[in-house]
Scaffold this motif. Structure first.
Motif, PDB file in Angstrom:
ATOM      1  N   GLY A 105       0.791  -1.228   0.000  1.00  0.00           N
ATOM      2  CA  GLY A 105       0.000   0.000   0.000  1.00  0.00           C
ATOM      3  C   GLY A 105       0.818   1.269   0.000  1.00  0.00           C
ATOM      4  O   GLY A 105       0.329   2.336   0.372  1.00  0.00           O
ATOM      5  N   VAL A 106       2.075   1.177  -0.414  1.00  0.00           N
ATOM      6  CA  VAL A 106       2.946   2.351  -0.481  1.00  0.00           C
ATOM      7  C   VAL A 106       2.956   2.820  -1.935  1.00  0.00           C
ATOM      8  O   VAL A 106       3.660   2.259  -2.770  1.00  0.00           O
ATOM      9  CB  VAL A 106       4.370   2.012  -0.007  1.00  0.00           C
ATOM     10  CG1 VAL A 106       5.240   3.269  -0.030  1.00  0.00           C
ATOM     11  CG2 VAL A 106       4.347   1.405   1.381  1.00  0.00           C
ATOM     12  N   ARG A 107       2.172   3.859  -2.237  1.00  0.00           N
ATOM     13  CA  ARG A 107       1.970   4.213  -3.640  1.00  0.00           C
ATOM     14  C   ARG A 107       2.378   5.650  -3.983  1.00  0.00           C
ATOM     15  O   ARG A 107       2.883   5.904  -5.064  1.00  0.00           O
ATOM     16  CB  ARG A 107       0.506   3.997  -4.017  1.00  0.00           C
ATOM     17  CG  ARG A 107       0.095   2.526  -4.008  1.00  0.00           C
ATOM     18  CD  ARG A 107      -1.354   2.338  -4.427  1.00  0.00           C
ATOM     19  NE  ARG A 107      -1.699   0.919  -4.559  1.00  0.00           N
ATOM     20  CZ  ARG A 107      -2.067   0.145  -3.554  1.00  0.00           C
ATOM     21  NH1 ARG A 107      -2.139   0.655  -2.328  1.00  0.00           N
ATOM     22  NH2 ARG A 107      -2.355  -1.124  -3.746  1.00  0.00           N
ATOM     23  N   GLU A 108       2.150   6.601  -3.096  1.00  0.00           N
ATOM     24  CA  GLU A 108       2.369   7.998  -3.481  1.00  0.00           C
ATOM     25  C   GLU A 108       3.531   8.647  -2.735  1.00  0.00           C
ATOM     26  O   GLU A 108       4.556   8.967  -3.318  1.00  0.00           O
ATOM     27  CB  GLU A 108       1.084   8.807  -3.258  1.00  0.00           C
ATOM     28  CG  GLU A 108      -0.067   8.383  -4.164  1.00  0.00           C
ATOM     29  CD  GLU A 108      -1.252   9.311  -4.019  1.00  0.00           C
ATOM     30  OE1 GLU A 108      -1.092  10.382  -3.382  1.00  0.00           O
ATOM     31  OE2 GLU A 108      -2.330   8.965  -4.524  1.00  0.00           O
ATOM     32  N   HIS A 109       3.361   8.823  -1.428  1.00  0.00           N
ATOM     33  CA  HIS A 109       4.349   9.581  -0.660  1.00  0.00           C
ATOM     34  C   HIS A 109       5.378   8.605  -0.084  1.00  0.00           C
ATOM     35  O   HIS A 109       5.143   7.955   0.931  1.00  0.00           O
ATOM     36  CB  HIS A 109       3.659  10.378   0.436  1.00  0.00           C
ATOM     37  CG  HIS A 109       2.622  11.320  -0.089  1.00  0.00           C
ATOM     38  ND1 HIS A 109       2.943  12.452  -0.794  1.00  0.00           N
ATOM     39  CD2 HIS A 109       1.257  11.274  -0.037  1.00  0.00           C
ATOM     40  CE1 HIS A 109       1.843  13.072  -1.150  1.00  0.00           C
ATOM     41  NE2 HIS A 109       0.803  12.381  -0.711  1.00  0.00           N
ATOM     42  N   LEU A 110       6.515   8.520  -0.749  1.00  0.00           N
ATOM     43  CA  LEU A 110       7.534   7.522  -0.453  1.00  0.00           C
ATOM     44  C   LEU A 110       8.811   8.178   0.045  1.00  0.00           C
ATOM     45  O   LEU A 110       9.242   9.205  -0.483  1.00  0.00           O
ATOM     46  CB  LEU A 110       7.832   6.703  -1.719  1.00  0.00           C
ATOM     47  CG  LEU A 110       8.925   5.633  -1.642  1.00  0.00           C
ATOM     48  CD1 LEU A 110       8.507   4.510  -0.704  1.00  0.00           C
ATOM     49  CD2 LEU A 110       9.233   5.092  -3.033  1.00  0.00           C
ATOM     50  N   GLY A 111       9.410   7.586   1.083  1.00  0.00           N
ATOM     51  CA  GLY A 111      10.728   8.002   1.523  1.00  0.00           C
ATOM     52  C   GLY A 111      11.757   6.946   1.133  1.00  0.00           C
ATOM     53  O   GLY A 111      11.406   5.784   0.914  1.00  0.00           O
ATOM     54  N   ALA A 112      13.026   7.321   1.047  1.00  0.00           N
ATOM     55  CA  ALA A 112      14.077   6.361   0.690  1.00  0.00           C
ATOM     56  C   ALA A 112      15.431   6.906   1.109  1.00  0.00           C
ATOM     57  O   ALA A 112      15.621   8.116   1.239  1.00  0.00           O
ATOM     58  CB  ALA A 112      14.071   6.065  -0.802  1.00  0.00           C
TER      59      ALA A 112
END
Length: 393
Positions: A105-112
């Protein structure tokens, strides 16, 4: 003698809190030690991408190549393990990562920590931003801040590391003499120290290190004039009377590394060797006395630099005072005038201001110290005085 599943879960919960604070749906971590820190999964990084995904709801997933599937399933504290056949393969591994993000459910606001798997060992691939349509928000700063403050369990592993590093260094000093080479001596000392460690704690011991498999002590080429090169490389150098020697010892314990370094001399020291040695010890004393909770890292380096200035030692300066240590043998923050990070209880530093004189050698002790509420605890405890560190010629 290991980090428990409960502690790994608590670490992930803290990272989830960061995701919530920053309005992120989840994050991707590629850096090897970040993955280990949150999952307990230790591996050798290659051109084959490996990643840990943490969703805002606390679910975790791993991307691994086929050769790591069973390894990840047995070791990683995650709910999803997806794999690709091989790199580069007919289907690029990053396609599987995108599918994992969707499954969690990680689709839009992503950190990395990186915008895609780093280009190491010949790897090539698209960035996360290109794959998902939006560049990820940086998250490595939060990870580093969390890793910098050690738990009671981490401190216990570091104390154990110091114990066996001390033994390896004792044997290194015992076996060093003119006519032998650094390779002969460090191999013997490290092997014997590792055997003793395994006799004592063998059933409990795991190295979990990409660099070392047991207790080690050596010189890394820092012998004689080469000791003036802070990061020299091993060269099978033969010891001679009069040599200045800069050592290094550690023992990985469930992935955690301490650092012990000493300056020794073969034969009676010359006046100049003794002068620089005494200044080096005074610099280290000053640095460790300066480490206190609540002050910025920069202040320690500034105080040490003032000593260089006062005693006209700038020609012998090469580097800052030290760094934190743990899963990596170099971590941040740094005891450097450019690092304003507040020193906190639980941080563990190596303290190693040095003096380097081309043509003569280098002078550097390094000790591992833990910051406590009321000061510091010395984790390493090897003798530091010149008499104890003078070897027979």
């Amino acid at each position: 003698m290991r980090i428990t599943a409960g502690e790994f879960a608590a670490r992930r919960e803290r990272l989830v809190s960061t995701l919530e604070e920053r309005g992120l749906d989840g994050c991707v971590l590629f850096e090897t030690h970040y993955v280990t820190y949150y999952t307990g999964f230790s591996f050798i990084p290659t051109e084959r991408p490996i990643a840990f995904v943490l969703a805002r709801d606390g679910r975790g997933g791993m991307l691994v190549p086929r050769l790591e599937v069973e390894h990840a399933q047995a070791n990683a504290a995650v709910s999803e393990v997806v794999h690709y056949d091989e790199y580069p393969g007919e289907r690029h591994p990053m396609s599987a990562l995108v599918e994992l993000l969707g499954a969690l459910g990680v689709r839009e606001h992503l950190g990395a920590d990186h915008d895609g798997y780093p280009w190491v060992f010949g790897y090539r691939g698209q960035s996360l931003g290109a794959l998902t349509g939006r560049a990820p928000a940086p998250i490595a700063d939060a990870v580093e801040d969390q890793m910098a403050v050690k738990s009671h369990a981490e401190l216990a592993l570091l104390r154990e590391s110091c114990k066996w590093a001390n033994l390896a260094h004792t044997l290194l000093q015992r076996y060093t003499r003119p006519g032998l080479s650094e390779t002969e001596v460090e191999t013997r000392a490290s092997t014997e120290a590792t055997h003793a460690m395994l006799d004592a704690i063998g059933p409990l011991y795991r190295a979990q290190s990409p660099w070392f498999s047991g207790a080690v002590a050596g010189y890394r080429g820092q012998i004689g004039r080469n000791a003036a090169i802070p990061h020299a490389l091993p060269n099978n150098i033969v010891f001679q009377a009069g040599d200045i020697l800069v050592t290094g010892a550690t023992a990985p314990v469930w992935g955690y590394h301490s650092e012990l370094e000493r300056t020794m001399v073969i034969g009676p020291p010359s006046d100049e060797q003794e002068r620089l040695f005494d200044h080096m010890v005074a610099l280290q004393d000053l640095a460790i006395e300066s480490i206190r909770p609540g002050i910025p890292c920069a202040e320690v380096d500034l105080r040490v630099r003032a000593y260089y200035e006062e005693h006209e030692l700038w020609d012998h300066w090469r580097h800052h005072v030290g760094h934190t240590i743990g899963l990596r043998y170099h971590e941040g923050p740094f005891l450097d005038l450019g690092d304003a990070t507040e020193i906190l209880p639980g941080m563990v530093f190596t303290v190693e201001p040095g003096l380097y004189a081309p043509g003569l050698g280098g002078f550097r002790h390094s000790d591992t110290v833990a910051v406590m509420d009321d000061g510091v605890e010395w984790l390493t405890y090897y003798p530091r005085d010149l008499e104890s560190l003078t070897l027979p010629a």
